[in-house]
Write an enzyme that holds these catalytic residues in place. Sequence first.
Site, short mmCIF file in Angstrom:
data_model
loop_
_atom_site.label_atom_id
_atom_site.label_comp_id
_atom_site.label_asym_id
_atom_site.label_seq_id
_atom_site.Cartn_x
_atom_site.Cartn_y
_atom_site.Cartn_z
CE LYS A 71 123.94 -0.99 0.48
NZ LYS A 71 123.79 0.47 0.60
CG ASP A 108 121.78 2.51 3.43
OD1 ASP A 108 122.74 2.67 3.99
OD2 ASP A 108 121.74 1.64 2.36
N GLY A 132 117.15 10.38 -7.13
CA GLY A 132 117.74 9.14 -6.98
C GLY A 132 116.63 8.04 -6.38
N GLY A 134 117.43 4.76 -6.49
CA GLY A 134 118.03 3.40 -6.31
C GLY A 134 117.94 2.96 -5.07
N GLY A 247 127.57 12.89 3.20
CA GLY A 247 127.41 11.51 3.15
C GLY A 247 127.83 10.78 4.31
#
Length: 269
Positions: A71, A108, A132, A134, A247
Amino acid sequence: MIRGSTELVAIVGSPIAQVKSPENFNTWFAANGRDLAMIAIDLRDNALDAFLASLRGWRNLRGCVVTVPYKQSLAGRLDGLSARAAALRSVNVIRRDADGRLLGDNVDGEGFLNAARAQGFDARGKRALVLGAGGVGSAIAYALAEAGVSRLLLADPGAERLSALAELLGKAFPALTIDTGYASLEGLDLLVNASPVGMGDSGELPLPAALLDGLRPATLVADVVTAPEITPLLAAARARGCAIQSGAQMARAQLGNLGAFMGVTPLEI
Ligand code: NAD
């Protein structure tokens, strides 16, 4: 059936056998009578430049979904990026225009928000904690900021990643209050695990278990981890009466965004 006339889309990453997008897209293409197919590509990292050169010349390919670990590395090599992909320096989808130009976006965060909206969550004025900083945590935090949260708490054991994300968001959304770190879960409207903690059968929580006592039933608790679908965090939240979002729901909710960006599905599928 892939025919000579079939237009293609792809998903690229490594490894690739675990991804669900080919089943999801090919099922939709077949059910809707489209002469389109998705193929999965397990690519070595030393082939990225050659891959992009092929994409530019590949006339019956409309686009490519991008997954781990490419990505970030692909984002810097495309011909154009959406504002959010440029800010995040990360893409999860590429469109090939008819002239061969490759344009990138990162949906996303939109997928996450679509799934949350489907549960009645409206981000405006809300207080959210994202665990998170990231790739996916950054995309979710950016989308929440864009959708109007008033306060964003961010956490990551990687201090550099955390401060880089806080700085990026601070510049893009000057009115937003950003905290790096959290001491309790009280007063949150949304808690998101955007770290891999809880994957597989680890049984791990991404935060100290004692803090869960401060979780109130009005908090929506979400996880990005897809397997198991009910992670230890989601199980604990559900036991405390919170609404939960998995998720898998997030992944399903961004199919239309991916397909629409590549020009092969409507936005809502
Ligand atoms: P990444 O490696 O870029 O980021 C993960 C971050 O989590 C790291 O910065 C790490 O330091 C941090 N972290 C680890 N433990 C933590 C903790 N206890 N609290 C706070 N932060 C912590 O990975 P990524 O690409 O962002 O992917 C993360 C997860 O999201 C993966 O499991 C991936 O499979 C999943 N994912 C799901 C979807 C979906 O649609 N459901 C989409 C993309 C990624």
